[in-house]
Design a protein around this motif. Structure first.
Motif, PDB file in Angstrom:
ATOM      1  N   SER A   1      44.901  70.730  52.181  1.00 39.63           N
ATOM      2  CA  SER A   1      43.840  71.448  51.477  1.00 39.63           C
ATOM      3  C   SER A   1      43.151  70.603  50.412  1.00 39.63           C
ATOM      4  N   CYS A   2      43.744  69.469  50.052  1.00 39.59           N
ATOM      5  CA  CYS A   2      43.178  68.618  48.997  1.00 39.59           C
ATOM      6  C   CYS A   2      42.603  67.304  49.516  1.00 39.59           C
ATOM      7  N   ASN A   3      43.428  66.554  50.207  1.00 45.39           N
ATOM      8  CA  ASN A   3      43.067  65.201  50.607  1.00 45.39           C
ATOM      9  C   ASN A   3      43.488  64.922  52.038  1.00 45.39           C
ATOM     10  N   CYS A   4      43.008  63.788  52.543  1.00 48.95           N
ATOM     11  CA  CYS A   4      43.412  63.290  53.863  1.00 48.95           C
ATOM     12  C   CYS A   4      44.127  61.955  53.669  1.00 48.95           C
ATOM     13  N   GLN A   5      45.193  61.757  54.429  1.00 48.38           N
ATOM     14  CA  GLN A   5      45.980  60.517  54.361  1.00 48.38           C
ATOM     15  C   GLN A   5      45.833  59.771  55.680  1.00 48.38           C
ATOM     16  N   PRO A   6      45.629  58.427  55.605  1.00 51.79           N
ATOM     17  CA  PRO A   6      45.530  57.661  56.848  1.00 51.79           C
ATOM     18  C   PRO A   6      46.894  57.453  57.488  1.00 51.79           C
ATOM     19  N   GLU A   7      46.914  57.492  58.810  1.00 53.79           N
ATOM     20  CA  GLU A   7      48.137  57.216  59.552  1.00 53.79           C
ATOM     21  C   GLU A   7      47.814  56.201  60.628  1.00 53.79           C
ATOM     22  N   PRO A   8      48.241  54.955  60.526  1.00 57.09           N
ATOM     23  CA  PRO A   8      49.108  54.422  59.481  1.00 57.09           C
ATOM     24  C   PRO A   8      48.362  54.236  58.155  1.00 57.09           C
ATOM     25  N   ALA A   9      49.114  54.085  57.059  1.00 60.73           N
ATOM     26  CA  ALA A   9      48.526  53.937  55.721  1.00 60.73           C
ATOM     27  C   ALA A   9      47.967  52.535  55.499  1.00 60.73           C
ATOM     28  N   THR A  10      48.478  51.553  56.266  1.00 66.55           N
ATOM     29  CA  THR A  10      48.043  50.165  56.149  1.00 66.55           C
ATOM     30  C   THR A  10      47.795  49.611  57.546  1.00 66.55           C
ATOM     31  N   LEU A  11      46.698  48.879  57.682  1.00 67.84           N
ATOM     32  CA  LEU A  11      46.398  48.200  58.947  1.00 67.84           C
ATOM     33  C   LEU A  11      46.388  46.700  58.720  1.00 67.84           C
ATOM     34  N   GLN A  12      46.873  45.973  59.713  1.00 70.41           N
ATOM     35  CA  GLN A  12      46.773  44.512  59.695  1.00 70.41           C
ATOM     36  C   GLN A  12      45.941  44.114  60.903  1.00 70.41           C
ATOM     37  N   LEU A  13      44.780  43.519  60.628  1.00 68.57           N
ATOM     38  CA  LEU A  13      43.879  43.090  61.702  1.00 68.57           C
ATOM     39  C   LEU A  13      43.917  41.578  61.805  1.00 68.57           C
ATOM     40  N   GLN A  14      44.110  41.056  63.005  1.00 66.63           N
ATOM     41  CA  GLN A  14      44.138  39.611  63.218  1.00 66.63           C
ATOM     42  C   GLN A  14      42.897  39.198  63.983  1.00 66.63           C
ATOM     43  N   LEU A  15      42.192  38.221  63.422  1.00 63.37           N
ATOM     44  CA  LEU A  15      40.957  37.718  64.046  1.00 63.37           C
ATOM     45  C   LEU A  15      41.300  36.902  65.291  1.00 63.37           C
ATOM     46  N   ASN A  16      40.453  37.000  66.298  1.00 61.03           N
ATOM     47  CA  ASN A  16      40.627  36.197  67.509  1.00 61.03           C
ATOM     48  C   ASN A  16      40.409  34.736  67.168  1.00 61.03           C
TER      49      ASN A  16
END
Length: 103
Positions: A87-102
């Motif tokens: 009712s207040c906020n939205c949380q990301p799932e996952p909370a952290t992303l690791q992106l690796q460049l090609n």
């Protein structure tokens, strides 16, 4: 005494995105874009000295968000984040992303 609204955060909840080069080094100045897959609305940010961006936030919720990083001609494979809302906020799932460049 009713305090239901007092627990809500005034600030938008952000997703922490770390961008790495193909060899695993953190990338400063990479562009990170999160796009809501339903509305096609997007937020773009730039990584800091630690290779991290927190520009993508819950304003893109509640739909899934596709996240990609670019640095020059190098692009990461897209990853998807789900936002779980109360009712207040939205949380990301996952909370952290690791992106690796090609390479």
């Amino acid at each position: 005494m009713e305090r239901a609204g007092d627990d809500c955060q005034a600030e938008l909840v952000s997703l922490k995105v770390e961008v790495l080069s193909a060899d695993g080094a953190r990338v400063r100045g990479a562009t990170v874009t999160g796009t809501n897959v339903s509305s096609n609305v997007s937020i773009t940010g730039v990584t800091d000295d630690q290779g991290i961006s927190t520009a993508i936030n819950e304003s893109l919720a509640p739909s899934a968000v596709r996240v990609v990083a670019t640095a020059g001609a190098k692009v990461s494979p897209p990853q998807q984040v789900e936002w779980l809302c109360d009712s207040c906020n939205c949380q990301p799932e996952p909370a952290t992303l690791q992106l690796q460049l090609n390479p």
